[in-house]
Design a protein around this motif. Structure first.
Motif, PDB file in Angstrom:
ATOM      1  N   THR A  98       0.773  -0.984  -0.053  1.00 59.82           N
ATOM      2  CA  THR A  98      -0.117  -0.095  -0.170  1.00 59.82           C
ATOM      3  C   THR A  98       0.858   1.384   0.126  1.00 59.82           C
ATOM      4  OG1 THR A  98      -1.852   1.196   0.936  1.00 59.82           O
ATOM      5  CG2 THR A  98      -0.098   0.055   2.399  1.00 59.82           C
ATOM      6  N   CYS A 100       0.577   4.488   1.941  1.00 62.60           N
ATOM      7  CA  CYS A 100       0.120   5.402   2.770  1.00 62.60           C
ATOM      8  C   CYS A 100       0.995   6.115   3.492  1.00 62.60           C
ATOM      9  CB  CYS A 100      -0.942   4.287   3.754  1.00 62.60           C
ATOM     10  SG  CYS A 100      -1.405   5.209   5.275  1.00 62.60           S
ATOM     11  N   ASN A 130      -0.681   8.927  -2.213  1.00 61.71           N
ATOM     12  CA  ASN A 130      -1.249   8.022  -1.368  1.00 61.71           C
ATOM     13  C   ASN A 130      -2.367   7.188  -2.075  1.00 61.71           C
ATOM     14  OD1 ASN A 130      -0.382   8.480   1.382  1.00 61.71           O
ATOM     15  ND2 ASN A 130      -1.333  10.498   1.178  1.00 61.71           N
ATOM     16  N   TYR A 134      -7.931   5.437   0.107  1.00 58.32           N
ATOM     17  CA  TYR A 134      -7.943   5.970   1.375  1.00 58.32           C
ATOM     18  C   TYR A 134      -8.823   7.277   1.185  1.00 58.32           C
ATOM     19  CZ  TYR A 134      -4.414   2.950   2.883  1.00 58.32           C
ATOM     20  OH  TYR A 134      -3.713   1.924   3.126  1.00 58.32           O
ATOM     21  N   SER A 143     -11.624   6.187   7.803  1.00 58.48           N
ATOM     22  CA  SER A 143     -10.291   5.841   7.346  1.00 58.48           C
ATOM     23  C   SER A 143      -9.186   5.276   8.503  1.00 58.48           C
ATOM     24  CB  SER A 143      -9.738   7.145   7.110  1.00 58.48           C
ATOM     25  OG  SER A 143      -8.356   7.190   6.725  1.00 58.48           O
ATOM     26  N   CYS A 145      -5.744   4.969   7.458  1.00 58.02           N
ATOM     27  CA  CYS A 145      -4.508   5.427   7.164  1.00 58.02           C
ATOM     28  C   CYS A 145      -4.188   6.667   7.880  1.00 58.02           C
ATOM     29  CB  CYS A 145      -4.426   5.858   5.746  1.00 58.02           C
ATOM     30  SG  CYS A 145      -2.969   6.115   5.203  1.00 58.02           S
TER      31      CYS A 145
END
Length: 186
Positions: A98, A100, A130, A134, A143, A145
């Motif tokens: 990911t 993030c 990102n 998200y 969320s 993140c």
């Protein structure tokens, strides 16, 4: 003059059920509490250097502050910790590959009995974006993140911090530290 390094970080959290909390953190940290008293438990971790205590006070539990986490040094360490957390039934979700917090990461998440989220992650490299998923999570207010919601995103300018408004004091050998690992302090 060199500023001394802090030897260990301390965190204290309010919890609603100390027994459930001790059971969770003993499984998550892989070690028993260093101290348990009525309404209180403390873990002293060597790596990372952390003292974390739990004070039973359900009226003050607030799990909406964000999250806590550990960065591991290798993918092997992440996979080992993930296997242990899976076996204990702690894993809430996994996010591999990911982007993030403007970083490419592999991670998993666990929630303690009061909903405090812990992220365990391996940092691959910085990223210039990102993960778009998200953004959808922020719109639903769920969320996980650690970036700011779209309505509150900072501009692209580099953010800086102001100088500290106080000077960190060092402790002398004569006075001793106010709080020592394994000592009577929280």
């Amino acid at each position: 003059m060199e500023t001394p390094v802090f030897p260990r970080m301390h965190v204290s959290l309010y919890v609603s059920d100390l027994t459930a909390t001790v059971n969770f953190y003993t499984a998550f940290f892989g070690q028993p509490a260093a101290k348990i008293r009525r309404g209180y438990a403390k873990y002293v971790l060597d790596e990372p250097s952390l003292i974390i205590s739990f004070v039973e006070n359900s009226a003050r539990v607030a799990s909406n502050f964000g999250h806590l986490g550990f960065q591991v040094e290798t993918l092997e360490q992440l996979n080992q910790r993930l296997a242990v957390a899976r076996k204990a039934g702690l894993v809430q979700r996994e996010e591999m590959g990911t982007a993030c917090c403007y970083a490419k990461q592999d991670k998993f998440w666990v929630n303690d009995p009061d909903g405090v989220e812990w992220e365990v992650y391996y940092f691959h490299e910085d990223a210039e974006f990102n993960d778009p998923r998200y953004e959808a999570e922020y719109q639903q207010a769920s969320s996980q993140c650690c970036i700011a919601p779209a309505a509150q995103e900072a501009s692209a300018e580099v953010l800086t911090t102001a100088p500290m408004a106080f000077t960190l004091a060092t402790t002398s050998a004569e006075s001793g530290p106010a709080c020592s690992p394994g000592g009577g302090c929280c």
